[in-house]
Write an enzyme that holds these catalytic residues in place. Structure first.
Site, PDB file in Angstrom:
ATOM      1  N   GLY A   1       0.828  -1.193   0.000  1.00  0.00           N
ATOM      2  CA  GLY A   1       0.000   0.000   0.000  1.00  0.00           C
ATOM      3  C   GLY A   1       0.865   1.246   0.000  1.00  0.00           C
TER       4      GLY A   1
ATOM      5  CG  PHE B   1       1.060   3.864   5.504  1.00  0.00           C
ATOM      6  CD1 PHE B   1       0.987   2.981   6.573  1.00  0.00           C
ATOM      7  CD2 PHE B   1      -0.103   4.485   5.084  1.00  0.00           C
ATOM      8  CE1 PHE B   1      -0.217   2.726   7.202  1.00  0.00           C
ATOM      9  CE2 PHE B   1      -1.313   4.226   5.714  1.00  0.00           C
ATOM     10  CZ  PHE B   1      -1.375   3.347   6.772  1.00  0.00           C
TER      11      PHE B   1
ATOM     12  CB  VAL C   1       1.789  -8.159   3.489  1.00  0.00           C
ATOM     13  CG1 VAL C   1       1.798  -9.597   4.020  1.00  0.00           C
ATOM     14  CG2 VAL C   1       0.800  -7.317   4.291  1.00  0.00           C
TER      15      VAL C   1
ATOM     16  CG  ASP D   1     -12.216  -4.135   9.293  1.00  0.00           C
ATOM     17  OD1 ASP D   1     -13.103  -4.295   8.421  1.00  0.00           O
ATOM     18  OD2 ASP D   1     -11.155  -3.520   9.077  1.00  0.00           O
TER      19      ASP D   1
END
Length: 573
Positions: A307, A309, A312, A431
């Site tokens: 992404g 910042f 993985v 979430d």
């Protein structure tokens, strides 16, 4: 804006037309204005066209949002003469909705010219409910041979607490095809009228009683203010605050399992009490200290997700005895702020110390001066569930994996098993989604934390003017509007996750602006039934999205129902 749900409904009703061979000698349809109002589309929807019945459309249950007070139908006799008709409106919840109003008589003649009539569905405002409404219209084609066409229109009206509909009395004017009635049409088809003096008397009595009640209440509050305050403190200490994730206790509803006679889906009271994982800095520091591993033992190999910042990696971790283990490593880039680093650690440590086959628990943490922290997870061939589902879609290269309904239900059962374990440990996920799960090549699913999810899947998170990115389209209505998170809100999110499984990770509410989602849900709209999704599976989703948290099933009930459905599927393999 043409909403995705409305478009899907229209495709089901208007495009997949199944015409009956019998001839009804009339047209009966929703005109352009009504379809625009109900489904948001510029088209006409025919239930009977040139005498041919659209059986599919007749059998489809059309939701009627809370803001829509009445329905309109247009009809016309094609027999060259007016046709006798009768109309009756029945519904399932008299406490939520009063008897229906019609602007035509309950019996009369279908005119030879197009005529639009209305049926008002007045909510009482006393309770919130989804009211099943059946509009029965019988049209007599030939009285001598008793040739009658029977049409049943199914609607599901959303009624909200405190939202009461008022309709003016008719003025007695007439329209083509029958006299305009005064009063109401009851569920048994009889006209009911009441003198105005009775209503005045009842209103006066209610007003007087209200004034007396207010006076007595004010007196009581003055004399018992301190006592009520103390009782409130005691009650809050026992129940906690649902908005902060404190203990939650509520009765569970009965979930029907589609004809099961075992009674295994009976209500379970009370629900499991839950609490949020601690975000206390001292407790977080203690957890990190217990899981700290040496950075030199971690070797990064390839980037799996990336992404703005966060990243993985796939990597390896070498044990002290020299054994090497495949791992996933979550970390941040140099562009990450201290707040983002703090979120990584706090959210990544949420599943600290958990041990369950359907939970991806953290393996270790590496924090060294002047370097980004590493969160290490066991790999075991797992990949992100959302990415896996997206790869299952048909592409020029072919299909990576074709999911069967049986496999989808098995994956859902694994997720339920993990959520049962989380709730047993008094933890809320808050979430739950495909992006926060992982899956291996044997379709074994594990629930993961949501660390870096906002950065790795930015399209799934939105800021509604509160300076906080949230998974708006996965959250329960009370989580969106009141910041309340409970086991029931996790159930709502599971319903959206189940929808993701059946759509191969399509975006929910793709055409709805995030700012409109709360009002959209309050009006009774929900995700549409996916193509090729069995009714039994979509029924489970619909239960998860009940407006009231108390009306949603619990995870134990979901487990029983889906297990029964899975057993039925295996019988045909």
């Amino acid at each position: 804006m043409m909403h995705h749900v409305r478009k899907t409904l229209f495709r089901f009703i208007a495009m997949l037309v199944v015409l009956d061979s019998c001839c009804a000698h009339l047209d009966l349809y929703l005109n352009l204005q009504e379809v625009k109002r109900l489904l948001g589309l510029s088209a006409e929807l025919y239930y009977v066209r040139n005498g041919m019945l659209n059986e599919y459309a007749l059998n489809f249950v059309v939701p009627v949002p809370a803001v829509m007070k009445e329905l309109h139908f247009t009809w016309q006799s094609l027999a060259g003469r007016p046709l006798p008709y009768t109309i009756q409106v029945d519904h399932t919840a008299p406490d939520a909705m009063a008897p229906a109003f019609l602007n035509i008589s309950s019996s009369g003649m279908v005119p030879t010219a197009p005529q639009t009539f209305s049926i008002a569905l007045p909510c009482s405002g006393e309770v919130s409910a989804e009211v099943d409404v059946v509009i029965s219209i019988n049209v007599t084609l030939n009285r001598a041979t008793n040739n009658v066409t029977r049409l049943n229109f199914k609607r599901r009206k959303i009624c909200l607490l405190g939202s009461r509909h008022h309709f003016p009395q008719s003025n007695g004017s007439t329209g083509p095809g029958g006299t305009l009635r005064q009063g109401i049409l009851s569920s048994n088809g009889r006209d009911e009228e009441a003198p105005a003096a009775v209503y005045v008397a009842i209103s006066s009595a209610c007003a007087l009683a209200t004034l007396l009640a207010i006076a007595l209440l004010a007196c009581y509050l003055r004399t018992n203010k301190s006592g009520m305050h103390n009782a409130s403190l005691i009650r809050e200490s026992r129940l906690g605050s649902s908005s902060s994730g404190g203990p939650f206790l509520a009765p569970a509803p009965v979930l029907s399992c589609g004809g099961s006679s075992s009674g295994s889906c009976a209500s379970s009271r009370p629900r499991t009490a839950t609490s949020l994982p601690s975000s206390n800095p001292a407790d977080l520091h203690h957890r990190i200290a217990q899981l700290t591993i040496q950075r030199c033992r971690v070797r990064l190999k390839s980037v799996v997700l990336e992404g703005t910042f966060g990243r993985v990696y796939r990597g390896s971790y070498t044990e002290e005895d020299g054994l090497e283990e495949e791992v996933l490593v979550k970390t941040v880039t140099d562009q990450a702020s201290s707040i983002q680093v703090s979120l990584l650690l706090q959210e990544g440590m949420a599943m600290y110390g958990l041990s369950h086959k359907n939970i991806l628990s953290i393996l270790g943490v590496s924090i060294e001066d002047h370097t980004a922290p590493f969160l290490i997870y066991p790999h075991q061939g797992y990949t992100n569930l959302k990415r896996f589902l997206q790869k299952c879609k048909l592409s020029p290269e072919g299909v990576a994996h074709t999911l069967t309904t049986q496999e989808v239900v098995d994956m859902a059962l694994q997720i339920i098993s993990g959520m049962l374990y989380l709730h047993k440990k008094r933890l809320l996920h808050k979430d739950l989604s495909a992006r926060n799960c992982v899956i291996d090549d044997k379709l074994r699913v594990q629930i993961a934390d949501n660390a870096l999810a906002r950065d790795l899947f930015p399209a799934d998170y939105h800021c509604l003017g509160d300076n906080e990115n949230r998974p708006v389209k996965w959250l329960a209505i009370e989580s969106l509007t009141q910041r309340q998170f409970t086991t029931a809100s996790d159930v709502w999110s599971f319903g959206v996750l189940l929808w993701e499984l059946t759509t191969l990770a399509q975006q929910p509410y793709v055409e709805i602006d995030p700012f409109e989602i709360p009002e959209y849900l309050r009006d009774g709209y929900r995700l549409a039934q996916p193509v090729n999704c069995p009714d039994e599976l979509f029924g489970v989703m619909a239960y998860c999205w009940a407006m009231s948290p108390d009306d949603r099933p619990t995870f134990p009930q979901l487990q029983v129902c889906l297990q029964e459905f899975y057993t039925q599927l295996t019988r045909y393999v």
